[in-house]
Design a protein around this motif. Structure first.
Motif, PDB file in Angstrom:
ATOM      1  N   ALA A 195      27.477  50.270  39.075  1.00  5.66           N
ATOM      2  CA  ALA A 195      26.615  49.179  39.533  1.00  5.66           C
ATOM      3  C   ALA A 195      25.142  49.499  39.257  1.00  5.66           C
ATOM      4  CB  ALA A 195      26.838  48.929  41.020  1.00  5.66           C
ATOM      5  N   GLN A 196      24.773  50.741  39.494  1.00  8.65           N
ATOM      6  CA  GLN A 196      23.391  51.152  39.225  1.00  8.65           C
ATOM      7  C   GLN A 196      23.077  51.063  37.728  1.00  8.65           C
ATOM      8  OE1 GLN A 196      23.338  55.077  40.930  1.00  8.65           O
ATOM      9  NE2 GLN A 196      22.700  54.350  42.954  1.00  8.65           N
ATOM     10  N   GLU A 197      24.048  51.415  36.910  1.00  3.77           N
ATOM     11  CA  GLU A 197      23.834  51.364  35.473  1.00  3.77           C
ATOM     12  C   GLU A 197      23.608  49.927  35.009  1.00  3.77           C
ATOM     13  OE1 GLU A 197      25.975  53.198  31.536  1.00  3.77           O
ATOM     14  OE2 GLU A 197      27.250  52.215  33.024  1.00  3.77           O
ATOM     15  N   ILE A 198      24.377  48.977  35.534  1.00  7.05           N
ATOM     16  CA  ILE A 198      24.202  47.578  35.161  1.00  7.05           C
ATOM     17  C   ILE A 198      22.806  47.089  35.528  1.00  7.05           C
ATOM     18  CG2 ILE A 198      24.996  45.222  35.636  1.00  7.05           C
ATOM     19  CD1 ILE A 198      27.818  46.413  36.043  1.00  7.05           C
ATOM     20  N   ALA A 199      22.378  47.421  36.744  1.00  8.46           N
ATOM     21  CA  ALA A 199      21.055  46.994  37.206  1.00  8.46           C
ATOM     22  C   ALA A 199      19.949  47.615  36.360  1.00  8.46           C
ATOM     23  CB  ALA A 199      20.877  47.364  38.672  1.00  8.46           C
ATOM     24  N   GLU A 200      20.100  48.891  36.019  1.00  2.00           N
ATOM     25  CA  GLU A 200      19.048  49.569  35.263  1.00  2.00           C
ATOM     26  C   GLU A 200      19.002  49.104  33.812  1.00  2.00           C
ATOM     27  OE1 GLU A 200      15.764  51.214  35.255  1.00  2.00           O
ATOM     28  OE2 GLU A 200      16.961  51.529  37.076  1.00  2.00           O
ATOM     29  N   GLN A 201      20.151  48.785  33.236  1.00  9.41           N
ATOM     30  CA  GLN A 201      20.153  48.237  31.882  1.00  9.41           C
ATOM     31  C   GLN A 201      19.453  46.875  31.847  1.00  9.41           C
ATOM     32  OE1 GLN A 201      24.252  48.258  30.682  1.00  9.41           O
ATOM     33  NE2 GLN A 201      24.213  50.376  29.993  1.00  9.41           N
ATOM     34  N   ASN A 202      19.669  46.086  32.901  1.00  6.58           N
ATOM     35  CA  ASN A 202      18.970  44.803  32.981  1.00  6.58           C
ATOM     36  C   ASN A 202      17.464  45.022  33.107  1.00  6.58           C
ATOM     37  OD1 ASN A 202      18.982  41.784  33.444  1.00  6.58           O
ATOM     38  ND2 ASN A 202      18.058  42.460  35.362  1.00  6.58           N
ATOM     39  N   SER A 203      17.077  45.999  33.923  1.00  2.00           N
ATOM     40  CA  SER A 203      15.657  46.320  34.079  1.00  2.00           C
ATOM     41  C   SER A 203      15.047  46.775  32.756  1.00  2.00           C
ATOM     42  CB  SER A 203      15.471  47.407  35.142  1.00  2.00           C
ATOM     43  OG  SER A 203      14.120  47.775  35.267  1.00  2.00           O
ATOM     44  N   LEU A 204      15.794  47.578  32.009  1.00  2.00           N
ATOM     45  CA  LEU A 204      15.310  48.031  30.704  1.00  2.00           C
ATOM     46  C   LEU A 204      15.106  46.851  29.759  1.00  2.00           C
ATOM     47  CD1 LEU A 204      14.625  50.162  28.582  1.00  2.00           C
ATOM     48  CD2 LEU A 204      17.086  50.400  28.132  1.00  2.00           C
ATOM     49  N   ASN A 205      16.066  45.930  29.747  1.00  2.00           N
ATOM     50  CA  ASN A 205      15.935  44.755  28.884  1.00  2.00           C
ATOM     51  C   ASN A 205      14.694  43.941  29.231  1.00  2.00           C
ATOM     52  OD1 ASN A 205      18.254  45.309  27.419  1.00  2.00           O
ATOM     53  ND2 ASN A 205      19.573  44.148  28.800  1.00  2.00           N
ATOM     54  N   ILE A 206      14.449  43.767  30.536  1.00  2.00           N
ATOM     55  CA  ILE A 206      13.277  43.009  30.974  1.00  2.00           C
ATOM     56  C   ILE A 206      11.998  43.715  30.552  1.00  2.00           C
ATOM     57  CG2 ILE A 206      11.990  42.269  33.021  1.00  2.00           C
ATOM     58  CD1 ILE A 206      14.709  41.749  34.369  1.00  2.00           C
ATOM     59  N   ARG A 207      11.956  45.024  30.722  1.00  2.00           N
ATOM     60  CA  ARG A 207      10.745  45.771  30.374  1.00  2.00           C
ATOM     61  C   ARG A 207      10.521  45.811  28.862  1.00  2.00           C
ATOM     62  NH1 ARG A 207      11.004  50.797  34.805  1.00  2.00           N
ATOM     63  NH2 ARG A 207      10.223  49.531  36.556  1.00  2.00           N
ATOM     64  N   LEU A 208      11.599  45.847  28.107  1.00  2.00           N
ATOM     65  CA  LEU A 208      11.445  45.769  26.647  1.00  2.00           C
ATOM     66  C   LEU A 208      10.904  44.411  26.234  1.00  2.00           C
ATOM     67  CD1 LEU A 208      14.692  47.578  25.446  1.00  2.00           C
ATOM     68  CD2 LEU A 208      12.331  48.303  24.996  1.00  2.00           C
ATOM     69  N   ARG A 209      11.344  43.365  26.910  1.00  2.00           N
ATOM     70  CA  ARG A 209      10.816  42.037  26.605  1.00  2.00           C
ATOM     71  C   ARG A 209       9.336  41.937  26.986  1.00  2.00           C
ATOM     72  NH1 ARG A 209      15.264  42.261  24.955  1.00  2.00           N
ATOM     73  NH2 ARG A 209      13.940  43.084  23.288  1.00  2.00           N
ATOM     74  N   ALA A 210       8.958  42.576  28.088  1.00  2.00           N
ATOM     75  CA  ALA A 210       7.544  42.570  28.484  1.00  2.00           C
ATOM     76  C   ALA A 210       6.691  43.286  27.442  1.00  2.00           C
ATOM     77  CB  ALA A 210       7.384  43.231  29.855  1.00  2.00           C
ATOM     78  N   LEU A 211       7.205  44.384  26.904  1.00  2.00           N
ATOM     79  CA  LEU A 211       6.482  45.098  25.856  1.00  2.00           C
ATOM     80  C   LEU A 211       6.442  44.269  24.572  1.00  2.00           C
ATOM     81  CD1 LEU A 211       5.020  47.675  25.051  1.00  2.00           C
ATOM     82  CD2 LEU A 211       7.232  48.696  24.477  1.00  2.00           C
ATOM     83  N   GLU A 212       7.542  43.601  24.282  1.00  2.00           N
ATOM     84  CA  GLU A 212       7.591  42.755  23.087  1.00  2.00           C
ATOM     85  C   GLU A 212       6.593  41.606  23.194  1.00  2.00           C
ATOM     86  OE1 GLU A 212      10.846  39.855  20.867  1.00  2.00           O
ATOM     87  OE2 GLU A 212      11.546  41.591  22.010  1.00  2.00           O
ATOM     88  N   LYS A 213       6.364  41.115  24.406  1.00  2.00           N
ATOM     89  CA  LYS A 213       5.389  40.053  24.614  1.00  2.00           C
ATOM     90  C   LYS A 213       3.987  40.511  24.198  1.00  2.00           C
ATOM     91  CE  LYS A 213       3.065  37.529  28.317  1.00  2.00           C
ATOM     92  NZ  LYS A 213       2.928  37.379  29.785  1.00  2.00           N
TER      93      LYS A 213
END
Length: 435
Positions: free
Chosen positions: A186-204
């Protein structure tokens, strides 16, 4: 432990390559809309000086007219229809216009503000890039921690099942290990989602996938310039860019009072005029005129309904507001410097403490493994000790990121933050594959 996070980032950015902090900043300079708006605002601000200087230079105008004229007269033969045309060239050179002189001085100060606001935008971009960059690294570290934890739990779960089958352990050990494994998923799923969001923020910020980011591998902490809390606060009061902008705004407010007071002053202009008028009517000879004149014009304001005096009082009140704005900005700069300085120093202490905690937890893990071999510790005890080691490593990396960000914030508070500071951090970053 890092392989999974590597594959995740590669999957999100298959065409990208390893990138360091300065590379990301350079891309953000070319793409970020907020920074581009600041650049355009600076270019617009540069024109203020040109506009202000125009009030001190000659004003030349060319005019012309073509008219059809119809005259009705009671005199015999007085009615006439005819065409006329004219051409005029006028020039005026201000000799004494106090208001224009002050406007030019204000324009030069406004150019300074435009330049300084652009520097503020650059510092803001540096901080936003660093924050986004380290957020991604933190998420990657968290995923690596979870991967390692899952591997350790899976190993203990398999051992618990074997021990239960041979009767050397209870089903409780198996259930507890299974519960921990499910929680890690469960923690891994949440952290992978967080990583995706942060990568999108950097991509912005940079307009493209960031790819693999260089990671912090150097245990040495960057050393800031020496100085006490009060010394850094004093530097911020003098060098903070927002405070400098307010000080320039106070200068402009002083000049605004002077400009409106100049509304009581006379104005003197040198003027020249050359006019050509060609007229023709039917039945009368054509009349052409050429008029040239040169001289000076004096204008002395006597009474304007109290408008000038009211504007002076308004400017005086705005000057006091500008003075208070300087005080607010100066105090805020000192507070920002103090907060950043405290964060830097507490960050150093926290990093040192976590480094020691990592050593201690590693020693505890070794002892627990030995205890398991001699029968005084359980496999779950080993799992707990292993988790503490992994947590210490993750927290240590996070503390280093926080320390670096605090250092950048401290330099921003005193107005000295520059892209060179990112290049300095890059000396402590290495591609993941080189670790």
């Amino acid at each position: 432990m890092r392989l999974k996070s590597i594959f995740i980032a590669l999957a999100l950015a298959p065409a990208a390559h390893a990138t360091n902090l300065f590379d990301v900043f350079r891309d953000a300079q070319a793409y970020d809309a907020q920074y581009a708006a600041a650049r355009a605002a600076r270019e617009a601000g540069q024109e203020k000086a040109v506009q202000g200087r125009a009030g001190l230079l000659p004003n030349v105008n060319l005019g012309g007219n073509v008219r059809y004229n119809s005259i009705e007269s009671s005199l015999p033969g007085g009615d006439a229809d005819y065409d006329s045309n004219g051409l005029s060239l006028t020039a005026a050179q201000p000799v004494y216009r106090k208001q224009n002189q002050v406007l030019y001085a204000q324009a030069r100060e406004q150019v300074k503000i435009a330049d300084m606001q652009f520097r503020v935008a650059e510092q803001d971009l540096i901080l936003r890039v660093a924050q986004a960059y380290f957020d991604v690294l933190q998420s990657q570290d968290n995923i690596a921690f979870i991967d390692a934890l899952k591997a350790a739990i899976a190993e203990q779960l398999a051992a618990a099942k074997r021990n239960f089958e041979v009767g050397t352990a209870t089903i409780t050990d198996t259930h507890e290990a299974q519960a921990r494994y499910d929680l890690a998923i469960a923690q891994e799923i949440a952290e992978q989602n967080s990583l995706n969001i942060r990568l999108r923020a950097l991509e912005k910020l940079i307009g493209k996938p960031a790819g693999m980011l260089d990671s912090l591998v150097d245990n040495k902490l960057l050393k800031l310039e020496p100085g006490t809390l009060d010394e850094w606060a004093a530097r911020a009061a003098e060098g903070n860019l927002q405070a400098d902008i307010q000080r320039i705004a106070k200068t402009i407010a002083d000049q605004e009072v002077e400009r409106h007071r100049a509304g009581h002053h006379p104005t003197l202009d040198a003027v020249a005029d050359y006019t050509i008028n060609n007229g023709q009517d039917f039945g009368y000879p054509q009349v052409d005129t050429r008029v040239a004149s040169i001289g000076v014009e004096l204008n002395l304001p006597i009474y304007q309904g109290g408008l000038t005096s009211s504007r002076v009082r308004e400017a005086v009140a705005n000057r006091e507001k500008a003075r208070q704005d300087v005080e607010v900005a100066t105090r805020e700069a000192g507070l920002q410097a103090r907060q950043a300085w405290l964060n830097v120093n507490s960050g150093v202490a926290r990093v040192r403490a976590l480094e020691q905690a990592l050593v201690s937890t590693q020693a505890q893990l070794d002892s627990t493994k030995l205890g398991l071999e001699v029968g005084v510790r359980t496999s779950l005890d080993v799992l707990d000790a292993d988790q503490q080691v992994l947590s210490a490593r993750r927290d240590l990396a996070g503390a280093r990121y926080a320390y670096l960000l605090s250092g950048l914030s401290l330099k921003a508070a005193v107005g000295s933050l520059s892209p060179a500071d990112l290049a300095e951090i890059d000396r402590h970053l290495k591609p993941v594959a080189a670790k």
